[in-house]
Design a protein around this motif. Sequence first.
Motif, PDB file in Angstrom:
ATOM      1  N   LYS A 178       0.814  -1.227   0.000  1.00 11.72           N
ATOM      2  CA  LYS A 178       0.000   0.000   0.000  1.00 11.72           C
ATOM      3  C   LYS A 178       0.839   1.265   0.000  1.00 11.72           C
ATOM      4  CE  LYS A 178      -3.937  -2.202   2.021  1.00 11.72           C
ATOM      5  NZ  LYS A 178      -5.020  -2.181   2.973  1.00 11.72           N
ATOM      6  N   CYS A 195       1.279   1.830  -3.727  1.00 14.17           N
ATOM      7  CA  CYS A 195       0.053   1.951  -4.532  1.00 14.17           C
ATOM      8  C   CYS A 195      -0.313   3.418  -4.736  1.00 14.17           C
ATOM      9  CB  CYS A 195      -1.092   1.208  -3.839  1.00 14.17           C
ATOM     10  SG  CYS A 195      -2.678   1.407  -4.671  1.00 14.17           S
ATOM     11  N   SER A 217      -3.177   4.281  -6.267  1.00 12.59           N
ATOM     12  CA  SER A 217      -4.649   4.305  -6.373  1.00 12.59           C
ATOM     13  C   SER A 217      -5.152   4.539  -7.800  1.00 12.59           C
ATOM     14  CB  SER A 217      -5.243   5.377  -5.449  1.00 12.59           C
ATOM     15  OG  SER A 217      -4.778   5.216  -4.139  1.00 12.59           O
ATOM     16  N   CYS A 218      -4.462   3.947  -8.793  1.00 11.92           N
ATOM     17  CA  CYS A 218      -4.903   4.157 -10.182  1.00 11.92           C
ATOM     18  C   CYS A 218      -6.121   3.295 -10.519  1.00 11.92           C
ATOM     19  CB  CYS A 218      -3.766   3.849 -11.154  1.00 11.92           C
ATOM     20  SG  CYS A 218      -3.345   2.089 -11.246  1.00 11.92           S
ATOM     21  N   GLY A 219      -6.336   2.219  -9.780  1.00  8.33           N
ATOM     22  CA  GLY A 219      -7.504   1.363  -9.997  1.00  8.33           C
ATOM     23  C   GLY A 219      -7.357   0.346 -11.120  1.00  8.33           C
ATOM     24  N   GLU A 243     -10.922  -1.629  -3.450  1.00  9.07           N
ATOM     25  CA  GLU A 243     -10.332  -0.422  -2.880  1.00  9.07           C
ATOM     26  C   GLU A 243     -10.612  -0.434  -1.373  1.00  9.07           C
ATOM     27  OE1 GLU A 243     -10.672   3.436  -5.447  1.00  9.07           O
ATOM     28  OE2 GLU A 243     -12.185   3.473  -3.886  1.00  9.07           O
ATOM     29  N   GLU A 253      -8.666   3.694   2.460  1.00 10.53           N
ATOM     30  CA  GLU A 253      -7.704   4.750   2.074  1.00 10.53           C
ATOM     31  C   GLU A 253      -7.581   4.870   0.558  1.00 10.53           C
ATOM     32  OE1 GLU A 253      -3.850   4.063   4.131  1.00 10.53           O
ATOM     33  OE2 GLU A 253      -5.002   2.596   5.248  1.00 10.53           O
ATOM     34  N   LYS A 254      -8.486   4.206  -0.178  1.00 10.01           N
ATOM     35  CA  LYS A 254      -8.487   4.203  -1.660  1.00 10.01           C
ATOM     36  C   LYS A 254      -7.311   3.451  -2.248  1.00 10.01           C
ATOM     37  CE  LYS A 254     -11.983   7.267  -2.016  1.00 10.01           C
ATOM     38  NZ  LYS A 254     -13.289   6.710  -2.179  1.00 10.01           N
ATOM     39  N   LYS A 255      -6.702   2.592  -1.450  1.00 10.97           N
ATOM     40  CA  LYS A 255      -5.588   1.766  -1.932  1.00 10.97           C
ATOM     41  C   LYS A 255      -6.132   0.393  -2.317  1.00 10.97           C
ATOM     42  CE  LYS A 255      -2.311   4.713  -0.598  1.00 10.97           C
ATOM     43  NZ  LYS A 255      -1.262   5.263  -1.435  1.00 10.97           N
ATOM     44  N   ALA A 256      -5.436  -0.241  -3.272  1.00  8.29           N
ATOM     45  CA  ALA A 256      -5.859  -1.572  -3.699  1.00  8.29           C
ATOM     46  C   ALA A 256      -5.582  -2.590  -2.598  1.00  8.29           C
ATOM     47  CB  ALA A 256      -5.117  -1.955  -4.968  1.00  8.29           C
TER      48      ALA A 256
END
Length: 104
Positions: free
Chosen positions: A7, A10, A12-14, A27, A30-33
């Motif tokens: 993380k 990462c 956070s590009c999705g 997600e 924290e919007k992390k993968a």
Amino acid sequence: MSIQIDKTKCISCGKCLNICPGNLIAEDEEKKASIKHPKECWGCTACLKECSAEAIKYYLAADIGGKGGHLYSKNCGDSMAWYIVSADHKKYHIKINKKDSNAY
Ligand code: SF4
Ligand code: SF4
């Protein structure tokens, strides 16, 4: 077999969320993968190839390195570099021209 997502790397590009054929990555708060169902990962490596942040490691099965041995990839323009880190921390790499990657 499973992947692990770092993380801290990462961005956070999705992309990994969208490419995983099993919809195994989500997600987090924290919007992390984050991998939701690690035991269901069958090691297709699609998420590694999509990740430009080198945030995803794929852990190797025991018979091909195991015990912490892992694999990650790096996009290098027309080529994809694959790095294999063995359980004793030795690093190997191969570079594959993307245009030839499906040639037999
Ligand atoms: S592809 Fe990599 S950087 Fe993008 S969300 Fe997935 S782990 Fe994060
Ligand atoms: S290796 Fe394949 S199946 Fe496993 S999480 Fe990544 S995209 Fe999904």
